[in-house]
Design an enzyme around this catalytic site. Structure first.
Site, PDB file in Angstrom:
ATOM      1  N   HIS A 120     -35.761  45.077 -62.375  1.00  0.00           N
ATOM      2  CA  HIS A 120     -34.463  44.046 -62.502  1.00  0.00           C
ATOM      3  C   HIS A 120     -33.619  45.403 -61.898  1.00  0.00           C
ATOM      4  CE1 HIS A 120     -35.300  41.054 -65.287  1.00  0.00           C
ATOM      5  NE2 HIS A 120     -36.398  41.841 -65.719  1.00  0.00           N
ATOM      6  N   HIS A 162     -45.051  40.916 -68.347  1.00  0.00           N
ATOM      7  CA  HIS A 162     -45.065  42.082 -69.364  1.00  0.00           C
ATOM      8  C   HIS A 162     -45.639  41.556 -70.557  1.00  0.00           C
ATOM      9  CE1 HIS A 162     -42.104  39.010 -69.943  1.00  0.00           C
ATOM     10  NE2 HIS A 162     -41.105  39.427 -69.257  1.00  0.00           N
ATOM     11  N   ASP A 220     -40.907  46.190 -65.542  1.00  0.00           N
ATOM     12  CA  ASP A 220     -39.814  45.287 -66.250  1.00  0.00           C
ATOM     13  C   ASP A 220     -38.806  46.461 -66.596  1.00  0.00           C
ATOM     14  OD1 ASP A 220     -38.463  43.167 -67.229  1.00  0.00           O
ATOM     15  OD2 ASP A 220     -39.208  43.311 -69.222  1.00  0.00           O
ATOM     16  N   HIS A 240     -41.850  34.413 -67.929  1.00  0.00           N
ATOM     17  CA  HIS A 240     -41.318  34.856 -69.100  1.00  0.00           C
ATOM     18  C   HIS A 240     -42.069  34.069 -70.222  1.00  0.00           C
ATOM     19  CE1 HIS A 240     -38.919  37.580 -71.596  1.00  0.00           C
ATOM     20  NE2 HIS A 240     -39.196  36.786 -72.397  1.00  0.00           N
ATOM     21  N   LYS A 285     -39.429  32.621 -60.682  1.00  0.00           N
ATOM     22  CA  LYS A 285     -39.600  33.024 -62.130  1.00  0.00           C
ATOM     23  C   LYS A 285     -39.308  32.005 -62.998  1.00  0.00           C
ATOM     24  CE  LYS A 285     -39.607  36.056 -65.256  1.00  0.00           C
ATOM     25  NZ  LYS A 285     -39.154  37.454 -65.631  1.00  0.00           N
ATOM     26  N   HIS A 292     -42.474  43.768 -60.995  1.00  0.00           N
ATOM     27  CA  HIS A 292     -41.486  43.309 -62.094  1.00  0.00           C
ATOM     28  C   HIS A 292     -40.440  44.520 -62.177  1.00  0.00           C
ATOM     29  CE1 HIS A 292     -40.487  40.601 -65.497  1.00  0.00           C
ATOM     30  NE2 HIS A 292     -39.695  41.373 -65.542  1.00  0.00           N
TER      31      HIS A 292
HETATM   32  O1  DOR Z   1     -36.161  43.453 -72.258  1.00  0.00           O
HETATM   33  C1  DOR Z   1     -36.079  42.545 -71.362  1.00  0.00           C
HETATM   34  N1  DOR Z   1     -34.803  42.759 -70.426  1.00  0.00           N
HETATM   35  N2  DOR Z   1     -36.647  41.478 -71.061  1.00  0.00           N
HETATM   36  C2  DOR Z   1     -36.675  40.441 -70.340  1.00  0.00           C
HETATM   37  O2  DOR Z   1     -36.959  39.436 -70.328  1.00  0.00           O
HETATM   38  C3  DOR Z   1     -35.102  40.587 -69.493  1.00  0.00           C
HETATM   39  C4  DOR Z   1     -34.683  42.042 -69.276  1.00  0.00           C
HETATM   40  C5  DOR Z   1     -33.282  42.014 -68.749  1.00  0.00           C
HETATM   41  O3  DOR Z   1     -32.647  41.364 -67.814  1.00  0.00           O
HETATM   42  O4  DOR Z   1     -32.561  43.022 -69.185  1.00  0.00           O
HETATM   43 ZN    ZN Z   2     -37.967  41.309 -66.768  1.00  0.00          ZN
END
Ligand code: DOR
Ligand code: ZN
Length: 350
Positions: free
Chosen positions: A16, A175, A250, A137, A100, A14
């Site tokens: 980003h 998460h 995450d 999520h 997702k 996971h």
């Molecule tokens: O804290 C988070 N940031 N939780 C999420 O679900 C998305 C993520 C983000 O993309 O910044």
């Molecule tokens: Zn995430």
């Protein structure tokens, strides 16, 4: 006392990566340690088609430093308009690894998410049929529900009925942050259709850390950190080595200006030291022998992927200071610093 540890190269299920300069700043950090990472699709606009997932994968691969082996695992962002045929083609052509599900307005860039899960039942039906995992999520977006209860309520209201309707659908609760989620996933995970990722930051902080001496925006993420008893349940789950729990950072980079603001963004940016953050928790729990299952085996097995070649080496060090990252367009991103100093350093040999 263990001072050096070698395990199979881990994966991050996971992450980003964003796009553009931010992507180019963060992809090398993940690729330096992890063999593969699941790339989240909540871009602006989100990754809603296989064709877009393909170009996004190319952008990620172009940011991997020369000589580093790394495979991004692509995901599709489910909306009310998702085309099941496109999704199936993407999965069968091995462009997509999963899809997702964001409940609409639950978190960052989730406004195109799902307002009523029944609307995407035909898509979920198709995913069940082809064995494609859906990544959740797992929070209700209902403003009436207290923010600290949104995960537990999601399990009750959404996940339990969904598993009744789609018993063979592969689901990852992303998460997880609560004892309720740990218990549910442990109870049901034996069947091989339910698993959960655990982040490094939720293993390090409880909700007090958010307000320790003042507001700490770099500890704000979603789902929000919960009470200490929940953190302890997460530590037990992750360090148990049980097959239904695996590593997903995450890591969610945001520019410093977006975090340190009157309405700061959710997200902890952990990729600079993610693997070390996990190692520290496993070390403190006396469970370093379970790190390999959690970080390098359980996730791959759930996704039906081969175990990575190569190994990761962890060394115990004297605490170091983690410097902010500067992107090419001069944005600063603050890496997550745990409340207690970090005592491990990781490297990889392939
Ligand atoms: O804290 C988070 N940031 N939780 C999420 O679900 C998305 C993520 C983000 O993309 O910044
Ligand atoms: Zn995430």
């Amino acid at each position: 006392m263990t001072e050096i540890l070698t395990i199979i190269r881990p994966d991050d299920f996971h992450a980003h990566f964003r796009t553009g300069d931010l992507l180019r700043a963060v992809v090398p950090l993940t690729a330096a340690i992890f063999g593969r990472a699941v790339a989240m699709p909540n871009l602006r606009p989100p990754v809603t088609t296989t064709a877009r997932a393909k170009t996004y994968r190319e952008e990620i691969l172009a940011a991997v430093p020369h000589g580093v082996s790394f495979e991004p695992l692509m995901t599709l962002y489910l909306t009310d308009l998702t085309d099941a045929n496109d999704l199936q083609r993407g999965f069968e052509e091995k462009i997509l690894s999963a899809a997702k599900l964001y409940p609409a307005n639950a978190t960052t860039n989730s406004e195109f998410g799902i307002s009523n899960i029944k609307r995407i039942y035909p898509v979920l039906e198709r995913m069940q049929k082809i064995g494609m995992p859906v990544l959740m999520h797992g929070e209700v977006a209902d403003a009436v529900v207290d923010i600290f209860d949104r995960e537990a309520v999601f399990i009750e209201r959404v996940l339990v009925p969904l598993r009744r309707d789609f018993p063979a659908l592969k689901i990852v609760m992303e998460h997880i942050t609560t004892e309720e989620a740990v218990d549910y996933v442990r109870e049901e995970g034996g069947k091989g259709t339910l698993a959960a990722t655990v982040t490094a930051h939720h293993l390090h902080i409880n909700r007090n850390a958010l307000l320790a001496g003042g507001v700490r925006p770099h500890y704000y993420c979603l789902p929000i950190a919960k009470r200490e008893k929940h953190r302890q349940a997460l530590i037990k789950a992750a360090t148990s080595g049980e097959k239904m729990f695996f590593l997903g950072t995450d890591s969610a980079p945001h520019a410093l200006s977006a975090k340190e603001s009157s309405c700061g963004c959710a997200g902890c940016f952990t990729s600079v030291t993610a693997f070390e953050l996990y190692a520290q928790i496993f070390d403190e729990a006396g469970k370093l022998d379970k790190l390999e299952a959690f970080a390098s085996i359980n996730g791959a097995r759930f996704y039906g992927l081969p175990i990575n070649q190569g190994s990761a080496i962890l060394r115990k060090i004297t605490p170091r200071h983690i410097k902010p990252i500067l992107t090419q367009d001069a944005q600063t991103i603050m890496p997550f610093e745990p409340p207690s100093p970090l005592l491990w350093e990781a490297s990889v040999s392939v």
